[in-house]
Motif scaffolding. Structure first.
Motif, PDB file in Angstrom:
ATOM      1  N   ASN A  28       0.805  -1.213   0.000  1.00  0.00           N
ATOM      2  CA  ASN A  28       0.000   0.000   0.000  1.00  0.00           C
ATOM      3  C   ASN A  28       0.843   1.271   0.000  1.00  0.00           C
ATOM      4  O   ASN A  28       0.272   2.372   0.020  1.00  0.00           O
ATOM      5  CB  ASN A  28      -0.934   0.006   1.215  1.00  0.00           C
ATOM      6  CG  ASN A  28      -1.959  -1.112   1.164  1.00  0.00           C
ATOM      7  OD1 ASN A  28      -2.287  -1.613   0.085  1.00  0.00           O
ATOM      8  ND2 ASN A  28      -2.460  -1.520   2.319  1.00  0.00           N
ATOM      9  N   ALA A  29       2.184   1.101  -0.010  1.00  0.00           N
ATOM     10  CA  ALA A  29       3.076   2.263   0.076  1.00  0.00           C
ATOM     11  C   ALA A  29       2.649   3.171   1.219  1.00  0.00           C
ATOM     12  O   ALA A  29       2.528   4.393   1.076  1.00  0.00           O
ATOM     13  CB  ALA A  29       3.099   3.017  -1.246  1.00  0.00           C
ATOM     14  N   ALA A  30       2.426   2.573   2.375  1.00  0.00           N
ATOM     15  CA  ALA A  30       1.921   3.294   3.549  1.00  0.00           C
ATOM     16  C   ALA A  30       2.939   4.323   4.041  1.00  0.00           C
ATOM     17  O   ALA A  30       4.148   4.180   3.810  1.00  0.00           O
ATOM     18  CB  ALA A  30       1.598   2.304   4.663  1.00  0.00           C
ATOM     19  N   PRO A  31       2.477   5.351   4.744  1.00  0.00           N
ATOM     20  CA  PRO A  31       3.393   6.365   5.269  1.00  0.00           C
ATOM     21  C   PRO A  31       4.460   5.787   6.209  1.00  0.00           C
ATOM     22  O   PRO A  31       5.544   6.349   6.340  1.00  0.00           O
ATOM     23  CB  PRO A  31       2.453   7.316   6.037  1.00  0.00           C
ATOM     24  CG  PRO A  31       1.114   7.121   5.415  1.00  0.00           C
ATOM     25  CD  PRO A  31       1.058   5.686   5.011  1.00  0.00           C
ATOM     26  N   SER A  87      -6.848  -8.830  -9.549  1.00  0.00           N
ATOM     27  CA  SER A  87      -8.290  -8.858  -9.751  1.00  0.00           C
ATOM     28  C   SER A  87      -8.723  -7.580 -10.456  1.00  0.00           C
ATOM     29  O   SER A  87      -8.326  -6.488 -10.062  1.00  0.00           O
ATOM     30  CB  SER A  87      -9.011  -8.957  -8.398  1.00  0.00           C
ATOM     31  OG  SER A  87     -10.371  -8.604  -8.527  1.00  0.00           O
ATOM     32  N   PRO A  88      -9.546  -7.682 -11.496  1.00  0.00           N
ATOM     33  CA  PRO A  88      -9.998  -6.476 -12.186  1.00  0.00           C
ATOM     34  C   PRO A  88     -10.973  -5.657 -11.347  1.00  0.00           C
ATOM     35  O   PRO A  88     -11.285  -4.523 -11.682  1.00  0.00           O
ATOM     36  CB  PRO A  88     -10.687  -7.031 -13.446  1.00  0.00           C
ATOM     37  CG  PRO A  88     -11.108  -8.410 -13.072  1.00  0.00           C
ATOM     38  CD  PRO A  88     -10.064  -8.913 -12.118  1.00  0.00           C
ATOM     39  N   PHE A  89     -11.449  -6.239 -10.225  1.00  0.00           N
ATOM     40  CA  PHE A  89     -12.443  -5.551  -9.397  1.00  0.00           C
ATOM     41  C   PHE A  89     -11.812  -4.887  -8.173  1.00  0.00           C
ATOM     42  O   PHE A  89     -12.030  -3.714  -7.908  1.00  0.00           O
ATOM     43  CB  PHE A  89     -13.526  -6.544  -8.953  1.00  0.00           C
ATOM     44  CG  PHE A  89     -14.201  -7.218 -10.110  1.00  0.00           C
ATOM     45  CD1 PHE A  89     -15.109  -6.531 -10.908  1.00  0.00           C
ATOM     46  CD2 PHE A  89     -13.908  -8.531 -10.426  1.00  0.00           C
ATOM     47  CE1 PHE A  89     -15.718  -7.150 -11.991  1.00  0.00           C
ATOM     48  CE2 PHE A  89     -14.521  -9.152 -11.506  1.00  0.00           C
ATOM     49  CZ  PHE A  89     -15.423  -8.461 -12.288  1.00  0.00           C
ATOM     50  N   SER A  90     -11.014  -5.661  -7.430  1.00  0.00           N
ATOM     51  CA  SER A  90     -10.449  -5.118  -6.196  1.00  0.00           C
ATOM     52  C   SER A  90      -8.994  -4.695  -6.329  1.00  0.00           C
ATOM     53  O   SER A  90      -8.469  -3.990  -5.470  1.00  0.00           O
ATOM     54  CB  SER A  90     -10.545  -6.170  -5.081  1.00  0.00           C
ATOM     55  OG  SER A  90      -9.695  -7.270  -5.370  1.00  0.00           O
ATOM     56  N   GLY A  91      -8.310  -5.162  -7.395  1.00  0.00           N
ATOM     57  CA  GLY A  91      -6.888  -4.888  -7.534  1.00  0.00           C
ATOM     58  C   GLY A  91      -6.030  -5.858  -6.749  1.00  0.00           C
ATOM     59  O   GLY A  91      -4.809  -5.790  -6.789  1.00  0.00           O
ATOM     60  N   GLY A  92      -6.660  -6.795  -6.029  1.00  0.00           N
ATOM     61  CA  GLY A  92      -5.914  -7.745  -5.223  1.00  0.00           C
ATOM     62  C   GLY A  92      -5.500  -8.967  -6.023  1.00  0.00           C
ATOM     63  O   GLY A  92      -5.887  -9.159  -7.176  1.00  0.00           O
ATOM     64  N   ALA A  93      -4.685  -9.840  -5.396  1.00  0.00           N
ATOM     65  CA  ALA A  93      -4.239 -11.057  -6.062  1.00  0.00           C
ATOM     66  C   ALA A  93      -5.379 -12.069  -6.130  1.00  0.00           C
ATOM     67  O   ALA A  93      -6.231 -12.129  -5.248  1.00  0.00           O
ATOM     68  CB  ALA A  93      -3.054 -11.655  -5.298  1.00  0.00           C
ATOM     69  N   LEU A  94      -5.365 -12.870  -7.189  1.00  0.00           N
ATOM     70  CA  LEU A  94      -6.416 -13.868  -7.366  1.00  0.00           C
ATOM     71  C   LEU A  94      -6.216 -15.090  -6.484  1.00  0.00           C
ATOM     72  O   LEU A  94      -7.103 -15.918  -6.367  1.00  0.00           O
ATOM     73  CB  LEU A  94      -6.489 -14.299  -8.839  1.00  0.00           C
ATOM     74  CG  LEU A  94      -6.903 -13.187  -9.808  1.00  0.00           C
ATOM     75  CD1 LEU A  94      -6.930 -13.723 -11.232  1.00  0.00           C
ATOM     76  CD2 LEU A  94      -8.258 -12.607  -9.435  1.00  0.00           C
ATOM     77  N   ALA A 116      -0.395  -9.067  -5.765  1.00  0.00           N
ATOM     78  CA  ALA A 116      -0.958  -8.706  -7.057  1.00  0.00           C
ATOM     79  C   ALA A 116       0.055  -7.933  -7.879  1.00  0.00           C
ATOM     80  O   ALA A 116       0.854  -7.166  -7.343  1.00  0.00           O
ATOM     81  CB  ALA A 116      -2.220  -7.868  -6.868  1.00  0.00           C
ATOM     82  N   THR A 117       0.038  -8.150  -9.189  1.00  0.00           N
ATOM     83  CA  THR A 117       0.922  -7.382 -10.070  1.00  0.00           C
ATOM     84  C   THR A 117       0.478  -5.931 -10.161  1.00  0.00           C
ATOM     85  O   THR A 117       1.286  -5.034 -10.380  1.00  0.00           O
ATOM     86  CB  THR A 117       0.918  -7.961 -11.491  1.00  0.00           C
ATOM     87  OG1 THR A 117      -0.435  -7.999 -11.965  1.00  0.00           O
ATOM     88  CG2 THR A 117       1.500  -9.362 -11.516  1.00  0.00           C
ATOM     89  N   ARG A 118      -0.846  -5.702  -9.995  1.00  0.00           N
ATOM     90  CA  ARG A 118      -1.425  -4.351 -10.080  1.00  0.00           C
ATOM     91  C   ARG A 118      -0.978  -3.625 -11.348  1.00  0.00           C
ATOM     92  O   ARG A 118      -0.586  -2.459 -11.329  1.00  0.00           O
ATOM     93  CB  ARG A 118      -1.073  -3.533  -8.837  1.00  0.00           C
ATOM     94  CG  ARG A 118      -1.607  -4.178  -7.560  1.00  0.00           C
ATOM     95  CD  ARG A 118      -1.498  -3.307  -6.343  1.00  0.00           C
ATOM     96  NE  ARG A 118      -2.025  -4.012  -5.185  1.00  0.00           N
ATOM     97  CZ  ARG A 118      -2.160  -3.475  -3.969  1.00  0.00           C
ATOM     98  NH1 ARG A 118      -1.811  -2.217  -3.773  1.00  0.00           N
ATOM     99  NH2 ARG A 118      -2.637  -4.174  -2.971  1.00  0.00           N
ATOM    100  N   SER A 125       5.459  -8.016  -9.001  1.00  0.00           N
ATOM    101  CA  SER A 125       4.825  -6.833  -8.454  1.00  0.00           C
ATOM    102  C   SER A 125       5.887  -5.769  -8.207  1.00  0.00           C
ATOM    103  O   SER A 125       7.031  -6.085  -7.887  1.00  0.00           O
ATOM    104  CB  SER A 125       4.141  -7.183  -7.130  1.00  0.00           C
ATOM    105  OG  SER A 125       3.834  -6.020  -6.391  1.00  0.00           O
ATOM    106  N   TRP A 126       5.516  -4.489  -8.324  1.00  0.00           N
ATOM    107  CA  TRP A 126       6.484  -3.413  -8.081  1.00  0.00           C
ATOM    108  C   TRP A 126       6.970  -3.441  -6.641  1.00  0.00           C
ATOM    109  O   TRP A 126       8.069  -2.969  -6.340  1.00  0.00           O
ATOM    110  CB  TRP A 126       5.842  -2.054  -8.407  1.00  0.00           C
ATOM    111  CG  TRP A 126       4.831  -1.617  -7.383  1.00  0.00           C
ATOM    112  CD1 TRP A 126       3.493  -1.869  -7.386  1.00  0.00           C
ATOM    113  CD2 TRP A 126       5.085  -0.873  -6.194  1.00  0.00           C
ATOM    114  NE1 TRP A 126       2.897  -1.333  -6.275  1.00  0.00           N
ATOM    115  CE2 TRP A 126       3.851  -0.710  -5.524  1.00  0.00           C
ATOM    116  CE3 TRP A 126       6.238  -0.329  -5.626  1.00  0.00           C
ATOM    117  CZ2 TRP A 126       3.725  -0.036  -4.318  1.00  0.00           C
ATOM    118  CZ3 TRP A 126       6.111   0.353  -4.412  1.00  0.00           C
ATOM    119  CH2 TRP A 126       4.871   0.494  -3.769  1.00  0.00           C
ATOM    120  N   ALA A 127       6.160  -4.013  -5.736  1.00  0.00           N
ATOM    121  CA  ALA A 127       6.509  -4.031  -4.323  1.00  0.00           C
ATOM    122  C   ALA A 127       7.370  -5.231  -3.931  1.00  0.00           C
ATOM    123  O   ALA A 127       7.765  -5.359  -2.771  1.00  0.00           O
ATOM    124  CB  ALA A 127       5.228  -4.025  -3.476  1.00  0.00           C
TER     125      ALA A 127
END
Length: 318
Positions: A28-31, A87-94, A116-118, A125-127
């Protein structure tokens, strides 16, 4: 309020919930991400990272699960980072990979995380780099990274792993695919899975031929071995582990392990710096200076390269 210090302490003790929350901070790239990475840094650099890539259907998840079992028999603590399509709906991993690894779900010495690759290309994934740091600091001795399975664009795994494993299977045209640029060059170990099928020997021979046509190797250079497996039955998996350990020993003997990790760190730093610059440029989308530059380009008073130079100069001096 997230207590980063407590999370890091609990992750170091091997508590799965703390490890999961830290990886969520990463995704989530959280603070609190910067604080978490700074706290984890002293505990990283111990894990051996193995990347598994290959076309969809070659058995990456099954092979990953079999490798987890083999390393657990050796008493190793194992982390798995399974990169799934978004996921095309939530952006999460399948979570398809996680479903296929249920045999290890109750083992406290195995941590499995689907990411998820997002929309990120390259099979990861970028993360992923920061998530690998979390698993490393949490005491995982071996980390298996299974890519999303998009084919030849997955060469990015070579930059994120100490050893890259390329999986192929007979009857899927993989022998021809291996001849193409990218996949052939990144493999440190090649695995022909589903070797009980017709054509497995031919696939291995063709792959061996293609490797022979590759770049000339000096005496002492690593030549990628080809191992045949039936991962669903656990056949040949111990031989894969043996090949991985031989490659690790070769990397350490020739100083290549440290060199790969330095390159990986440099790429990670560059990616973070570029993301920061993109964010700062995004903040300028409504800025008068940017609008003025655009107007000068449209009217022909300035070329786009000159405008970009002025924009970058403004970003770096602020």
């Amino acid at each position: 309020m997230i207590d980063v210090a407590t999370l890091v302490e609990q992750a170091r003790e091997g508590r799965p919930r703390a490890v999961a929350r830290l990886i969520t901070l990463v995704e989530n790239a959280a603070p609190q991400l910067r604080e978490a990475m700074a706290a984890l840094a002293p505990y990283t650099g111990q894990a051996y990272t193995v990347g598994l890539t290959g076309s969809p259907g070659v058995g990456k998840s099954t092979s990953t699960s079999a490798l987890v079992s083999a390393y657990r028999r050796l008493g190793k603590r194992v982390g798995v980072l399974a990169v799934d399509p978004s996921s095309p709906f939530s952006g999460g991993a399948l979570l398809g990979d996680r479903v296929r690894m249920q045999d290890h779900a109750t083992d406290p010495e195995v941590f499995i995380r689907s990411m998820a690759t997002r929309g990120h290309l390259g099979g990861l994934s970028w993360a992923a780099p920061q998530a690998l740091r979390v698993l490393d600091a949490a005491g995982c001795e071996v980390i298996l990274v299974e890519t999303v399975g998009v084919g030849q664009s997955e060469v990015e795994i070579a930059a994120q792993a100490d050893t890259a494993v390329v999986l192929l299977a007979p009857g899927m045209g993989d022998g021809i695919q291996a001849a193409k640029a990218g996949i052939l060059e990144i493999g440190d170990v090649f695995v022909v899975n589903k070797a009980d099928r017709d054509g497995a020997d031919a696939t291995a021979r063709e792959l061996n031929h293609m490797l022979g046509l590759g770049e000339a190797r000096e005496p002492g250079d690593w030549r990628p071995p080809i191992v045949k497996t039936v991962a669903a039955r656990g056949e040949g998996v111990d031989e894969v582990v043996e090949a991985l350990e031989k490659h690790r020993a070769w990397l350490e003997e020739h100083g290549e392990l440290a060199a790969r990790r330095r390159r990986r760190a440099a790429q990670e730093i560059e990616a973070i710096a570029l993301a920061e610059l993109r964010a700062r440029i995004g903040d300028l989308s409504g800025d008068r200076h940017l609008a003025g530059l655009a107007e000068r380009v449209v009217t022909g008073h300035l070329d786009p390269y000159g405008a970009a130079d002025e924009l970058v100069a403004g970003l770096t001096t602020n």
